[in-house]
Design a protein around this motif. Structure first.
Motif, mmCIF file in Angstrom:
data_model
loop_
_atom_site.group_PDB
_atom_site.id
_atom_site.type_symbol
_atom_site.label_atom_id
_atom_site.label_comp_id
_atom_site.label_asym_id
_atom_site.label_seq_id
_atom_site.Cartn_x
_atom_site.Cartn_y
_atom_site.Cartn_z
ATOM 1 N N PHE A 76 0.819 -1.212 0.000
ATOM 2 C CA PHE A 76 0.000 0.000 0.000
ATOM 3 C C PHE A 76 0.849 1.256 0.000
ATOM 4 O O PHE A 76 1.871 1.319 0.672
ATOM 5 C CB PHE A 76 -0.913 0.027 1.222
ATOM 6 C CG PHE A 76 -1.683 1.321 1.353
ATOM 7 C CD1 PHE A 76 -2.667 1.633 0.414
ATOM 8 C CD2 PHE A 76 -1.402 2.239 2.355
ATOM 9 C CE1 PHE A 76 -3.372 2.821 0.501
ATOM 10 C CE2 PHE A 76 -2.100 3.433 2.437
ATOM 11 C CZ PHE A 76 -3.086 3.717 1.512
ATOM 12 N N GLY A 77 0.411 2.201 -0.782
ATOM 13 C CA GLY A 77 0.941 3.556 -0.647
ATOM 14 C C GLY A 77 2.181 3.873 -1.444
ATOM 15 O O GLY A 77 2.742 4.937 -1.299
ATOM 16 N N GLU A 78 2.610 2.960 -2.320
ATOM 17 C CA GLU A 78 3.790 3.310 -3.092
ATOM 18 C C GLU A 78 3.440 4.238 -4.243
ATOM 19 O O GLU A 78 2.399 4.092 -4.871
ATOM 20 C CB GLU A 78 4.411 2.048 -3.653
ATOM 21 C CG GLU A 78 5.757 1.772 -3.034
ATOM 22 C CD GLU A 78 6.287 0.462 -3.531
ATOM 23 O OE1 GLU A 78 6.613 0.374 -4.719
ATOM 24 O OE2 GLU A 78 6.324 -0.473 -2.704
ATOM 25 N N ILE A 79 4.316 5.163 -4.520
ATOM 26 C CA ILE A 79 4.057 6.070 -5.637
ATOM 27 C C ILE A 79 4.577 5.404 -6.916
ATOM 28 O O ILE A 79 5.673 4.866 -6.954
ATOM 29 C CB ILE A 79 4.766 7.416 -5.426
ATOM 30 C CG1 ILE A 79 4.240 8.084 -4.152
ATOM 31 C CG2 ILE A 79 4.559 8.321 -6.638
ATOM 32 C CD1 ILE A 79 4.983 9.327 -3.753
ATOM 33 N N GLN A 80 3.748 5.457 -7.955
ATOM 34 C CA GLN A 80 4.083 4.758 -9.194
ATOM 35 C C GLN A 80 3.794 5.713 -10.344
ATOM 36 O O GLN A 80 2.833 6.475 -10.289
ATOM 37 C CB GLN A 80 3.158 3.526 -9.228
ATOM 38 C CG GLN A 80 3.269 2.625 -10.380
ATOM 39 C CD GLN A 80 2.179 1.545 -10.256
ATOM 40 O OE1 GLN A 80 1.593 1.347 -9.192
ATOM 41 N NE2 GLN A 80 1.888 0.891 -11.371
ATOM 42 N N GLU A 81 4.629 5.645 -11.356
ATOM 43 C CA GLU A 81 4.465 6.570 -12.466
ATOM 44 C C GLU A 81 3.699 5.846 -13.573
ATOM 45 O O GLU A 81 4.156 4.837 -14.102
ATOM 46 C CB GLU A 81 5.862 6.991 -12.938
ATOM 47 C CG GLU A 81 5.883 8.034 -13.982
ATOM 48 C CD GLU A 81 6.223 9.418 -13.453
ATOM 49 O OE1 GLU A 81 6.848 9.540 -12.382
ATOM 50 O OE2 GLU A 81 5.845 10.372 -14.139
ATOM 51 N N VAL A 82 2.500 6.330 -13.932
ATOM 52 C CA VAL A 82 1.722 5.711 -15.001
ATOM 53 C C VAL A 82 1.207 6.802 -15.931
ATOM 54 O O VAL A 82 0.524 7.725 -15.483
ATOM 55 C CB VAL A 82 0.512 4.922 -14.434
ATOM 56 C CG1 VAL A 82 -0.333 4.353 -15.567
ATOM 57 C CG2 VAL A 82 0.975 3.797 -13.519
ATOM 58 N N ASN A 83 1.543 6.696 -17.236
ATOM 59 C CA ASN A 83 1.079 7.685 -18.223
ATOM 60 C C ASN A 83 1.276 9.130 -17.753
ATOM 61 O O ASN A 83 0.358 9.939 -17.789
ATOM 62 C CB ASN A 83 -0.411 7.501 -18.522
ATOM 63 C CG ASN A 83 -0.657 6.336 -19.439
ATOM 64 O OD1 ASN A 83 0.306 5.689 -19.862
ATOM 65 N ND2 ASN A 83 -1.915 6.059 -19.722
ATOM 66 N N ASN A 84 2.457 9.417 -17.265
ATOM 67 C CA ASN A 84 2.776 10.762 -16.775
ATOM 68 C C ASN A 84 1.983 11.186 -15.550
ATOM 69 O O ASN A 84 1.950 12.358 -15.218
ATOM 70 C CB ASN A 84 2.572 11.826 -17.870
ATOM 71 C CG ASN A 84 3.537 11.622 -19.012
ATOM 72 O OD1 ASN A 84 4.674 11.178 -18.777
ATOM 73 N ND2 ASN A 84 3.086 11.889 -20.218
#
Ligand SMILES: Nc1ncnc2c1ncn2[C@@H]1O[C@H](COP(=O)(O)OP(=O)(O)OP(=O)(O)O)[C@@H](O)[C@H]1O
Ligand SMILES: [Mg+2]
Length: 451
Positions: free
Chosen positions: A69-77
């Motif tokens: 839970f709670g991880e920051i992930q980069e998706v489509n900018n």
């Protein structure tokens, strides 16, 4: 797609949820329309999740069975925050579900600023309840029957009813703050805030913003929403300007203005705020001396000193020592859960003979120490008192049971010792002060065994 899946999709879409389901091999078995739109992907089903969602770890959760839970992930900018939960059916790991919690951290920021604001509000209400803004002592808390003390209390009780500024002076530990609280609680402002400001503790550069508050962005490091100053917080109630003698001169001008105009302006603001605050100032310094040394403004002194309450030192109210010692004993024994029955006659004699430079606060400390030293005894005995208090007994020369010569010797000894202490052992100076010759002093020192 069976009906369950259709219903599920309907539910997800109704809430614009971004949800994806994978099997134990990381193959996408289901994805909500919201997620498809977000990814710009029409047919993800059947593909490995890593092909569809960049930087995903869902296939790993489907293998480890450990929730994330709670991880920051980069998706489509977009910087998203997601939650990944394993699907466990009948004790077997069947895959994993991923859900985007925040599609864009900007949304998250809005939420977090909402939380911050709520926290601020909570802090504000907490502060409102804070003891700092409440005065707990009343006139009933003030112990003492001596005439000197009662005179001040009676005067204070009358003064409490009005609105005039009050100056409380007295040595350290004589109860200035206690009296200020009692005055507030005995006034018509009792239900409004009581705010204490320690003028000696605020750094000069923060003084203005502390006292008058500031507007948003008034200076670097200022809180976004601005802040109320002590005067504004105390509005309707009482402000205690403690240690007023230590207020820097530059600030005294500003304080004087508030007392004259009864209005303030926040730092960086331009709105005039009317202030209805009763001012009580307290100090253990002589303001008159400070005025002579040009460290205190005379005009401010007259503003503050409308009513002057001067608390007597404990020395001047020695007849209260018994009462005070006993009520402090009861108070402290209750606080620490210690059982005791009183102060012995002998110990009380010592307490009465001591000169208490630290006044009631010092007496309180001595009593606290004593009750902690009680062993099987139920009374405070001389042996529980600090040495310096027991040493001073000889001061009130009791000559009932010693002859005159002994008493005179004793007194002579005491005087010589005290002057020697003052002169740091300088015998020339000591002899001069005593008005005797150097040789005479040496003789006395020898005779009295002072070597
Ligand atoms: N009349 C009194 N009866 C009982 N306790 C008292 C009385 N006066 C003072 N005290 C106690 O003595 C202590 C010192 O009181 P207070 O803090 O009001 O003194 P002060 O004059 O403000 O001292 P300072 O100048 O050092 O700030 C407090 O713990 C207070 O409870
Ligand atoms: Mg004080």
């Amino acid at each position: 797609m069976n009906i369950d899946e259709e219903l599920l999709n309907f539910i997800f879409d109704s809430f614009e949820e971004c949800i994806v389901v994978v099997d134990e091999n990381g193959i996408v078995t289901m994805m909500s329309n919201g997620y498809k739109e977000f990814l710009g992907c029409i047919n993800p089903e059947g593909k490995h999740v890593t092909e569809v969602i960049p930087n995903t770890k869902l296939h790993i959760v489907a293998k480890t069975g450990l929730k994330e839970f709670g991880e920051i992930q980069e998706v489509n900018n977009h910087r998203i925050i997601s939650i990944r939960v394993p699907i466990v059916l009948d004790g077997k790991l069947k895959g994993a579900i991923g859900k985007i919690m925040f599609k864009d951290l900007n949304n998250f920021k809005i939420l977090s600023s909402k939380i911050t604001n709520l926290e601020k509000e909570l802090q504000y209400y907490k502060n409102e309840l804070d003891s700092e803004k409440k005065a707990k002592y009343t006139f009933n808390s003030l112990m003492g029957k001596s005439i000197k003390f009662q005179e001040v209390v009676n005067f204070a009780q009358r003064a409490a009813k009005g609105d005039s500024s009050i100056l409380i002076t007295g040595e350290s530990g004589t109860g200035k703050e206690l009296l200020a609280q009692a005055i507030h609680n005995g006034s018509k402002r009792a239900l409004k805030p009581f705010v204490k400001v320690n003028c000696a503790a605020i750094p000069a550069e923060l003084f203005e913003s502390e006292m008058f508050g500031y507007e948003e962005g008034a200076f670097t490091g200022a809180k976004k929403s601005g802040l109320k100053g002590k005067f504004e917080i105390a509005n309707g109630g009482t402000i205690l300007l403690d240690e007023i003698g230590d207020m820097p001169l530059s600030m005294q001008v500003k304080l004087l203005r508030v007392l004259q105009e009864r209005e303030i302006m926040r730092v960086g603001g331009n709105e005039v705020i009317n202030i209805n605050v009763r001012v009580i100032a307290a100090t253990n310094k002589s303001l008159q001396e400070l005025i002579e040394q040009e460290k205190f403004r005379e005009d401010l002194y007259y503003r503050l000193n409308v009513i002057h309450l001067k608390l007597p030192s404990l020395r001047e109210r020695a007849e209260d020592i018994e009462l005070l010692a006993d009520s402090l004993r009861v108070k402290l024994c209750n606080k620490y859960g210690i059982y005791s029955e009183g102060v012995s006659k002998e110990a009380l004699e010592y307490l009465k003979n001591y000169d208490w430079p630290g006044n009631i606060r010092q007496l309180e400390n001595v009593i606290e120490r004593s009750i902690n030293l009680l062993d099987t005894e139920l009374l405070i005995l001389p042996k529980h008192l600090p040495d310096k208090i027991v040493e001073t007994k000889g001061k009130k020369h009791n000559i009932d049971n010693s002859d005159l010569k002994e008493a005179v010797d004793e007194m002579e000894k005491e005087i010589i010792v005290s002057i020697l202490e003052k002169t740091k052992g300088n015998k020339n100076q000591t002899a001069k002060i005593l008005g005797i010759s150097r040789a005479g002093l040496y003789k006395k020192i020898k005779r009295l065994g002072l070597e």
